[in-house]
Structure formats: C-alpha cells, structure tokens
Motif scaffolding. Structure first.
Motif, mmCIF file in Angstrom:
data_model
loop_
_atom_site.group_PDB
_atom_site.id
_atom_site.type_symbol
_atom_site.label_atom_id
_atom_site.label_comp_id
_atom_site.label_asym_id
_atom_site.label_seq_id
_atom_site.Cartn_x
_atom_site.Cartn_y
_atom_site.Cartn_z
ATOM 1 N N THR A 1 62.049 30.778 86.746
ATOM 2 C CA THR A 1 61.367 32.031 87.092
ATOM 3 C C THR A 1 61.849 33.121 86.139
ATOM 4 O O THR A 1 62.810 32.932 85.394
ATOM 5 N N ARG A 2 61.189 34.291 86.203
ATOM 6 C CA ARG A 2 61.577 35.415 85.341
ATOM 7 C C ARG A 2 63.034 35.775 85.556
ATOM 8 O O ARG A 2 63.819 35.869 84.616
ATOM 9 N N LEU A 3 63.384 35.974 86.847
ATOM 10 C CA LEU A 3 64.752 36.373 87.192
ATOM 11 C C LEU A 3 65.746 35.348 86.665
ATOM 12 O O LEU A 3 66.750 35.677 86.019
ATOM 13 N N GLY A 4 65.427 34.083 86.855
ATOM 14 C CA GLY A 4 66.299 33.010 86.414
ATOM 15 C C GLY A 4 66.494 33.028 84.912
ATOM 16 O O GLY A 4 67.611 32.889 84.411
ATOM 17 N N GLU A 5 65.374 33.228 84.198
ATOM 18 C CA GLU A 5 65.465 33.237 82.735
ATOM 19 C C GLU A 5 66.300 34.406 82.243
ATOM 20 O O GLU A 5 67.069 34.287 81.289
ATOM 21 N N LEU A 6 66.164 35.540 82.948
ATOM 22 C CA LEU A 6 66.979 36.713 82.609
ATOM 23 C C LEU A 6 68.460 36.370 82.724
ATOM 24 O O LEU A 6 69.256 36.677 81.814
ATOM 25 N N ILE A 7 68.827 35.741 83.828
ATOM 26 C CA ILE A 7 70.229 35.384 84.035
ATOM 27 C C ILE A 7 70.691 34.413 82.950
ATOM 28 O O ILE A 7 71.757 34.567 82.364
ATOM 29 N N GLN A 8 69.852 33.437 82.661
ATOM 30 C CA GLN A 8 70.192 32.442 81.634
ATOM 31 C C GLN A 8 70.508 33.118 80.298
ATOM 32 O O GLN A 8 71.474 32.762 79.624
ATOM 33 N N GLN A 9 69.666 34.097 79.925
ATOM 34 C CA GLN A 9 69.822 34.715 78.613
ATOM 35 C C GLN A 9 70.980 35.693 78.570
ATOM 36 O O GLN A 9 71.668 35.830 77.561
ATOM 37 N N SER A 10 71.184 36.409 79.717
ATOM 38 C CA SER A 10 72.115 37.541 79.647
ATOM 39 C C SER A 10 73.579 37.120 79.582
ATOM 40 O O SER A 10 74.312 37.561 78.706
ATOM 41 N N ARG A 11 74.021 36.260 80.511
ATOM 42 C CA ARG A 11 75.471 36.044 80.572
ATOM 43 C C ARG A 11 75.825 34.559 80.415
ATOM 44 O O ARG A 11 76.035 34.059 79.333
ATOM 45 N N ILE A 12 75.812 33.877 81.569
ATOM 46 C CA ILE A 12 76.206 32.488 81.519
ATOM 47 C C ILE A 12 74.964 31.611 81.559
ATOM 48 O O ILE A 12 74.029 31.887 82.314
ATOM 49 N N SER A 13 74.965 30.568 80.783
ATOM 50 C CA SER A 13 73.849 29.644 80.804
ATOM 51 C C SER A 13 74.183 28.496 81.744
ATOM 52 O O SER A 13 75.251 27.907 81.664
ATOM 53 N N PHE A 14 73.248 28.218 82.665
ATOM 54 C CA PHE A 14 73.534 27.200 83.666
ATOM 55 C C PHE A 14 72.875 25.860 83.351
ATOM 56 O O PHE A 14 73.488 24.805 83.483
#
Lengths: 366, 259, 259, 366
Positions: free
Chosen positions: B110-123
């Motif tokens: 999702t958008r939110l998920g992709e934001l998190i992926q790009q910003s700090r830690i990649s899961f």
C-alpha cells in the motif's frame, strides 16, 4: 468521626442503596449480613475502589468522596489477607511508611509498639509463605495500622483462619483495637463475631442497611422482619396494636389469645392503634417456671408441652407447643444444668413465660 | 475388576507417546555425531542460527514491551474497545501465519507501506521483516499469557497497597510486577521458542534467501528441494533441542512461583 | 489525578489493536467484490477449499479420538510415564511445524515408513499426508484443551456417581461426558481452525502440488511466486473469515457452559 | 454396624494412622478435626477412592476393603454437593436406581417418601443451577438416600450453605436421620455442628483419632491435651496424682495450692500415683457463688477478681484472676442475666467454684 451519607452504588445489576453509617472515634462498628448482601462491595466503595452514584464519605469532617484510595487514610485488610509475597514481614509492615518522602523516629517507635503487641519480633525476616494463618493475620493488622490510618477496615477477618484458632484471634483483635484506640469498620457474615467485636452493629440485607444500633439493642430488639429472621429469631407471632402510651404499647394476639403491654420507646413514631404487627422474642428470653406463675405476670405464662429437644454442647433448644387452642410452637434455649434441674424431658408439661421486657415489635411487612 | 475403562484411556495416552517417540527415533538413522558437528558448524547453518536467534530476541523484546502493558490493561481495567481488543489478540492464534505474512506483504504494497519501506527500515525480503513476522505471530499469544499471569494475581493486592498510600503505578511496580516475574519469564521463553520456529509469516515477508533471510525453519524447507535429508535431520535436532529446553525452562519457572 | 499509569496501559492496548486493524484494512485496496467472487469460485480455489476442509475434518476427528481418552487419563489418573507424556504433548507447541513435517518425511524414509507407504495408504505428497501433518501438529493442543476441560470438572462428581452404583465407565458416560460437551465442542472448533491454517508440516510432507495437495495456506504461498497479489488478498480474506468465525463460535460455546 | 479397623493410608507425606471407628446401626457418628487433619482423606479412603496401606473396612460384617466404590453401598455427599448439572432434580435423585437392572414399586415409594420429607416435589423438573443452596443440599440428601445405602457419608455438610440457613438445614438433617434411621458418618471442622448432630464423636488430629466417645463424655471429659485444646478449653492447670481409689483420684495442684478429689472411672488404668498430670474444666462449668462458700466444697472455691469481660450475644466470657500466690487466670462463661443478677463488673471481687464433677484429667504430654 467517619460518615457515609446516602451512598448509592451499583455493580452489574446489584445496587447499594442509601447507605448511612456513622462511626464514632475509637469505635468498632460491625456490618453484618449474609453472602451476597453487598458487604464487600460496600467496603470497596468506602475505600475508593468503586465509583459511587450518589452520597458523600466524610473522614473527620473532610469530604473524601472524590479522592483515590491512596489519599483516604483508610487501611484495609481483605478477606484473603494479601500479604505481599515478595516482601519480608518487616517490609510488609513498613510498606506504607517506606512510600512516604520521610518518616521519623516516632513513626518507627509506633511500629515497634505494634510489633511487640502483636508478638511479631521473632518473624520479621520471614516471608509470608512461611507463616501460619494466625501469624499472617497479625502481620496484616500491623501493616494496616503502621500508617496510623483514620479508619481500619477488616473484611471477614476470620474466614482465612482455622476454626479452632478463631477465638484467640478474635480476642487479640478486640485487645488490639482497645489498646490502639483505632476506629474500625468490620464486615462479616457471622453473627457471633459481630456481637463479640461490635460496639455498634448494622445489618445489611440486599444492599440496604435495615437496622443500625448499639450491640444490645440490636441483639434483643430487631426492628423489621428480615432483621429478626437474619438474627435467627424463630419465635415470631402475629398481633395487633390495641393502645399506645408514652413508653409502652398494648398488643393483642389472636395466636396466643392474650392481650399484654410491652415497654417501647417512641411507640408513637413507629406504630398506630389498630395496626397489624408481628412481635417476637429470642429463644433465650423465654423462661421455664419452676412453680405455678405468680398472679402479676400471669398474662404471658402458658402451659406447654415439649415436642422436640435439640441437644448441643451446653445450651439446648426445646421446641414446645403452647396449650393455646390453635397450636403455636415456641423455641426455648436452655442451659443443660437448668434442664436437669427442671427435669425437662421429651413430652413433659411445662409452664413457660415470655418476658415482656424482651418482646420486640415489628411492622407487618407489606 | 472394572478397571478396563481406566486401562483403555491410559493405553491411548501411551500410544500417542509412542507415536511421537517413533517419529523422533527415526532421525537416528540419518544422523551420526560427525555429521552433526559438520552440518552444525557449516557457515550456512551458523548464519541461520545467528539470524534466527538475533531476530527472535528482538521480536521477543518487542512482543513483551507491548504485551506487559496490554495484558495488564486487559486484566485490570474496563475500557472502550476491550472486547474487540481481546478478540483481535486471538487472531494470530486461529489464522494461519502464512496469511498473516501475506497480510504484512500486502501492507507494504500500500502507499503507507511503501512510504515506510523507502523512508527508514526496509522490511520486505530483509532481516527486519523476519523480526516483524515473528512479532506479529507472537504478540497475541504473549499478551494472552501475561493477561493470565496478571489475572492470577488478585487486584486486591494492589488495593491494599493503594490504601497504604501507593499510587497505582507504585502498586504495580512494587507489588504486582515482582509477583508476576515467574509468569513474565515463562512468557519470554515461550515467545522466544515460538519466534525461533516461525516459518509461514517469515517466508512470506522475508523470503528464503540463503545467507540473508534463511532462518532455521526456512533452512529445513530449503533442504527439501535440495533433497538434503541428512542436513534436514541435523536441523530438526537443533530445533527440537531449542523447543524441549525452552519447555523444561518454563516448567521449572512455573514450579518456582509463589505458593 | 494519578491515572496516567492506567491511561498508558490502555493506550498500548489500543495501539496494538490499531496495528492489526491497519494490516487488515490494507487488504481493501486489493479486493473488489467482483474479484472476490471470481477468485473464490475458480476451480483451483474451490479444489483447495475442498481438500482443506476435507483434510481438516478428518484430522480433527482423529485428533479428538485420541485427545478425549488421553486428556481424560492425564486429568484423572496417575500412571507410569504420565509426566513424559505430558511433556511430549507440548512438543508440537514449541517445535516449529516445519520440523514436525520434516520429521514425518524422515520417518517415511525409514524401513518401517517405506513399508507403510507401499502397503496401504501413501502419505508423502498425497492427500493422506495433509491429514497426517494436520493431526501431528494439532493432537497435542487438542489433548491439552481436553485435559483442561476435564480438570475443570471435579473428580468428585464421578466419585458421587460411583457411590451410587456406577462403574467408572458409566460415571464418565453419564456424568463427565455431558458436562464436558461445551469444552469438547470448543476444542473441536479450535482444532479445526488450526488444521485449516496448517502450513509448515503440510508443505514438507504433502508438498504443494496444484489440484492435488494445494491447501488454502499453500495456495497463498504459491501465489507469492506467481506475484498474484489480488488472488492472495482473496485467500487471506477467506482464511481470516474461517478463523474469526471459529473464534466467535468458541466464545459462544464457552459462554453457554454450566454456571 | 460399620467398622474401620486399624486403617492406615497415605497421600504424599500425609498419613492416616491406625484409624478405628465403629458406627452402630442407625447411629450418627461425627468425626471432627481442624483443616488438614485428614478428615476428607479418611472419608475418601472409606468410600474406596484411595488405596489403604493396612486395615479392614467391614459393613454389616462383610469385608469391603478390596471392593470398588460402586460395590460398597456407601452413599456420599461431598462438601460442594456435586449435583449432576446436566440432569434434572428428578434424574439426580433417581440416578442410583436407574443404574440398576431393575427396581420395583417399593423402591419408587421410598423415593417418594424422601421427596415428600425433603419437600422436593415442586422442584423435581428443575436443573441444579436454578436451585438455592438449601434446595441443593436437600436434593443431594435425597439422591444419596434413594439407594438405601448401608452408610451415608457427609463431608462438611454446611460449608456450602449460608450461615443464616445453617440452623434450619441442621435440624432438617437431624430429623431426616431420625425418620429414616440411616447409619451416618459426618466429618466437620465445626464443634457446634459436631455436638449438635453426633450421637458419638471422634476427634481427629494430624491423621490420628485422639479420642472417641459418646457426645456428653467428649464434651466434658477430653482425655488428652491436644483434644482439650481443640475443644477450646482454656482452663488447664498442672497437677500431680496423690492417691488412687476405685472411682476417684486425689490430685494436688501447686498452681492452685490445693489438694482435691475428683471422680474418675478406671483411674488405675490411666494414671499411677505420683504421676505429673494436667487437669482442666470447661469455662461454663466454673461457677460464681452468690454467697460465701459452704464448708463442704471449700477446697475448690477461690477468691478472684474480674480482669476482662468479653461480651457476646447472651453468653459472656469473664477472665478472672484467682487469689492464689502465683496469679492463675480462669475463664468463666456466664449468661448475661446471671451477670446482671450477680452484679459482675470489671475489677469486681468474686468467689468462684470449680465443680470436681466436671474436672477432667489429662496425662502430661511427653
């Protein structure tokens, strides 16, 4: 002075309604009632564990209704005692003091007095799991009193203790409260305990206090049928108010076929002439006459026959049938020595006398 | 004698035990001590052990950090949404970890998920994904265990502490928490064991990349395609060992709790 | 007010709930009703559902057939090996299903296992393998649940029945079993839910062959390699639905038990 | 006749040792002891739920030691009553009969009598969860008696019942046992119950029966220090046997500074001259004299002073200090009317008399 005024509270479908209790300084007030009458719930409300719907709680004049439990100065010993198992006896007792920013040598001296009085000095370094039931109770009392609370609250203080030790702990509590002049509220389901410990007693039934008063008045003069039944009084008869005077009241009873006068304070407030009532008498206040009755008390003496004898240790209970046209049974508590002396046996004919001084009157329940 | 009934039920119990016993014994044909040492000290297995233990420790810490306050709130207080939360905690217990892992994967699409992926830690397909997968599958159970632990400590202990002058936080810290220590330790060990064994959610979110996200359970699965039966046997032994020793630890913790 | 502590713990509970809520909500972007129906009625998914439900029903029946007598023996009697059996039952709870599946696979590689494979039913990469994998991973939990159920029915009920002339078997059948019905039903539902979600052991023993051994969780995994995100979302929804409705059923069963 | 002879059993580290109990037909035997004394364990052994290490159990002469519970003809009502919750009251009561291959109209008539006596006919179709505590107890009794057992066994029959209902249930059980002439064994921790229900009483302490006997003998004449202490007797003094006669024994007491003679059957069997002993008296057997003592009982009359008064409902307890050189305290139970009549108050001087007939002798414990 600790006062509960018009306290209402509810939990689920159970309601405490219009609770009024006033405890004088240094007094021991006992609230007694059967299981499920709301005793523990009332305590929890008083301590501040449960919200109130209405009413006020005052401690020494200060309104503490809105205060959390830790600011009420009420110490609490629950039914299961709840010593902190990870702390030693000493740490348990000092728990309240250790929470304070400071405490002085006077506080410690007071704790020392408690420890001595309750004979705890030998077990101060033990953990609760290594204590006997009586020791736990004593530690819990020391812990509760160490903070010099305005009110000590005990919930069923003997239920966790073996029957054979209760008398001892009972006396110890009585002595302790007298020694330290602690204002105390006790709830219990046990009438013996209530009458042993209480200076004043309240009976709670179904979330309502049905009667409060000094011990002796409560013992001999219940004021309602539920109170009389809870007190275990079985000699209850129907009657009618014939005449009211300042301090006495004349009753007629179709069951007993008699009309008689009993002393009664504030008779005018509680009864009106012609009203249907009940009256009763404790089984230990019914006497067996050795001789034929003297003329002056003749109106409450009945010929009777012994129908059943329940033998106990030293007090026995006789069920006798009065020689009234419609048979009426009366219970009599009698010391075994008296029984021997009077020669009472099953089927024997007796003269029994109801002492009007111990007859109490109840309004007929709606 | 009418003991036939008793004997029948005990026989069933023995049969069940024998069944598991035979399963475990069947390993013996595939493992020799030399082979055990060789496989267990191979770089790939050592790496698997390292990331398994590391991720499990992190996930266990995270789970407990959430589970202790949540379990306490569920045990002691009435509040809005309590029932819903109570039910939500059971989701990881009745819904398969594969679905939970897939759910996490969807979230990171999702958008939110992709934001998190790009910003700090990649899961996704990374080590943090292992930790997250383990956290999601264990936090519910950890919270349940702690709720039970706190349920078993009557609230009256805290009530007594409060009447002696303690604030609710002091009552928790000085009275309840020390009493809960055995329960918290037991929950820690069991959560750790669950994390070590987590497979379904991990493989969905972190994948199965050798020397990167290959935890011990995933390593077993990988050796299936490689038909490496002997390596599999050694890994099974290791996982059995972790599981059984956790169990033994928990049992001894429970025995040491206050009367 | 010193309610900060209370508020903090409740906030944590809400946060945990929100976390799971966001995860589930993230599905909404990938599923449309039309798509849901299309995937759910595709022959491959219908087949997965059929074998998932069929295998789970068989495995649940097997588990209960063992768990009822075993749970009763563990709850009521003292006998040789009781402790060992009690411990063995927890193995499936702390050892990862992958290892259990691998263990089963190893077993069928032994002489005894090969004999069984050849003689009657074939397990490896076949439907019976699914049932066996689900049985092995759930029988321990089912037995635990039934032991708890029987533990909660005091043995004194049976003692009373016996003093009135009942044999132990009659006491069990006439008194204990009727009292245990809510507990047995709850265990049945939870075991079934666990079976439906079984993944690790199933994929090891029965493999992941489309239209043969592809259960619903395996189907999710298969769509990962196919990058079929939308199909995955539908399957997650189905599994969530099964899990949540089992939960609701169990809760209502527990509520209906005797005072 | 039900006999337990030399029964030994153990569970964990707890042992029942050398239990002998004999219950005559139709008798009610009560075993009374504190929590943890092995009462329930003894019952479970008797019923056949626990293995015995040694001893025999005989029912009407038949050795049932090796028989399983369902062949012993002993009915059992446990402490928590355990009505079968999935069956109606009627099914519960008929449970035992329904297990039989056949039962006839006589059996059904007997059940009908039980149902009538226990007033259960209105609730036969209800389920146990809809019954009150008293109703449950009554159903359990009907269920236990419906099979006409050789022995009825009740474990703490009042513990599940609210305090205020106990007297009623007690009387009901007493009447029931008399009506149906059931041989009964009851275990309880409550002395009041034991003395109310028991024709014969055994005291169990630490897995051993320390004394058995008819009710009145048990009440006034404990035979060992632990038994006396369990009975709550606090008036215990040290003494020495001076002289033994056929039916009496002369005792000297340094505490009381007196020598006196008390009646004692089989004195020779239990004591020897010169032996150190204890002696005691129940607090209700200590009397306060209205007048100066007559010469003949002067040897056991003491001047005393009231040190403490515990007020209860109607019986009060006085702690008095005897005017002996070394202070000795004695407890006296006194009716409140007697207290008023005698004018007893705190600090008052009294004459108290110990009636030798109620003095019991105990061997000095090792």
């Amino acid at each position: 002075m600790i006062e509960l005024q018009g306290v209402h509270a509810r939990v689920g479908s159970f309601r405490l309604a219009d609770i009024h209790v006033a405890i004088g300084p240094g007094d021991c007030h006992v609230i007694v009632g059967p299981t499920g009458s709301g005793k523990t719930f009332l305590l929890e409300t008083l301590i501040g564990l449960r919200p109130m719907e209405a009413g006020t709680i005052r401690i020494h004049g200060q309104d503490v209704t809105g205060l959390p439990p830790n600011q009420r100065q009420i110490s609490y010993v629950p039914q299961d005692i709840c010593l902190f198992p990870t702390l030693t006896v000493r740490q348990n007792i000092q728990f309240g003091l250790d929470l304070r920013p400071r405490f002085d040598s006077q506080d410690l001296a007071f704790v020392g007095r408690l420890v001595d009085f309750l004979r705890l000095s030998a077990i101060l370094d033990r953990y609760p799991r290594n204590l006997s039931g009586g020791e736990r109770q004593r530690v819990a009392l020391a812990r509760a009193l160490a903070t010099k609370p305005a009110l000590l609250v005990l919930d069923e203080p003997f239920s966790a203790i073996d029957h054979s030790l209760r008398e001892e702990i009972r006396r110890m509590i009585k002595d302790l409260l007298e020694e330290f002049k602690t204002t105390t509220l006790i709830v219990t389901h046990d009438l013996d305990e209530a009458f042993f410990l209480g200076d004043r007693i309240s009976i709670i039934l179904g979330g309502r206090i049905v009667q409060s008063g000094p011990r002796d008045e409560m013992y001999y003069h219940p004021k309602s049928l539920p109170a009389a039944e809870f007190l275990g009084i079985r000699n209850l008869f129907a009657g009618r108010v014939e005449q009211l005077a300042q301090h006495e009241i004349t009753i007629s009873s179709p069951d007993l076929e008699r009309t008689f006068t009993v002393p009664c304070r504030c008779a005018h407030k509680r009864f009106t002439a012609g009203q249907a009532i009940r009256f009763g008498i404790r089984s230990e206040a019914v006497h067996i006459l050795r001789h034929q009755p003297t003329p002056e008390d003749s109106r409450l003496v009945f010929g009777a026959r012994v129908r059943r004898v329940f033998v106990r240790g030293t007090m026995h209970t006789l069920i006798v049938e009065l020689g009234t046209p419609r048979p009426v049974t009366v219970e009599i508590d009698l010391h075994d020595a008296a029984m021997r002396k009077l020669g009472v046996t099953l089927g024997a004919a007796l003269q029994v006398s109801l002492n009007p001084r111990h007859i109490f009157l109840l309004p007929e329940p709606a | 004698m009418n003991n036939g009934f008793r004997r029948l039920t005990i026989l069933t119990a023995w049969a069940l035990f024998a069944f598991f016993g035979v399963l475990i014994l069947s390993l013996s044909g595939f493992v020799t001590p030399a082979r055990l040492v060789a496989v267990a000290t191979s770089p790939r297995v050592l790496f698997s052990m390292k990331i398994s233990v590391g991720a499990a420790m992190l996930a266990t810490l995270l789970s407990l950090a959430v589970a202790i306050p949540t379990g306490y709130a569920l045990s002691r207080f009435e509040f809005f949404g309590k029932r819903a939360i109570d039910l939500a905690l059971e989701i990881p217990m009745v819904v398969t970890p594969v679905a939970l892992g897939a759910l996490l994967l969807m979230f990171f699409n999702t958008r939110l998920g992709e934001l998190i992926q790009q910003s700090r830690i990649s899961f996704v397909f990374e080590f943090p994904g292992i930790v997250l997968a383990q956290f999601v599958t264990t936090v519910g159970i950890a919270t349940r265990m702690l709720k039970t632990t706190f349920d078993e400590i009557p609230a009256r202990y805290e009530a007594v502490a409060c009447t002696l002058g303690a604030t609710p936080a002091q009552a928790f810290r000085l009275v309840t928490l020390p009493m809960a220590v055995p329960g918290i330790l037991a929950a820690t060990v069991l959560t750790f064991a669950k994390c070590i064994g987590e497979f379904g959610a991990t493989i969905m979110l972190a994948g199965s990349m050798p020397m990167k996200t290959e935890t011990l359970p995933i390593s077993i699965f990988m050796r299936l395609s490689g038909a490496d039966v002997e390596g599999m046997a050694v890994l099974i032994l290791i996982l059995l060992g972790v599981g059984l020793s956790s169990l033994a630890l928990v049992k001894s913790l429970i025995r040491r709790s206050y009367d």
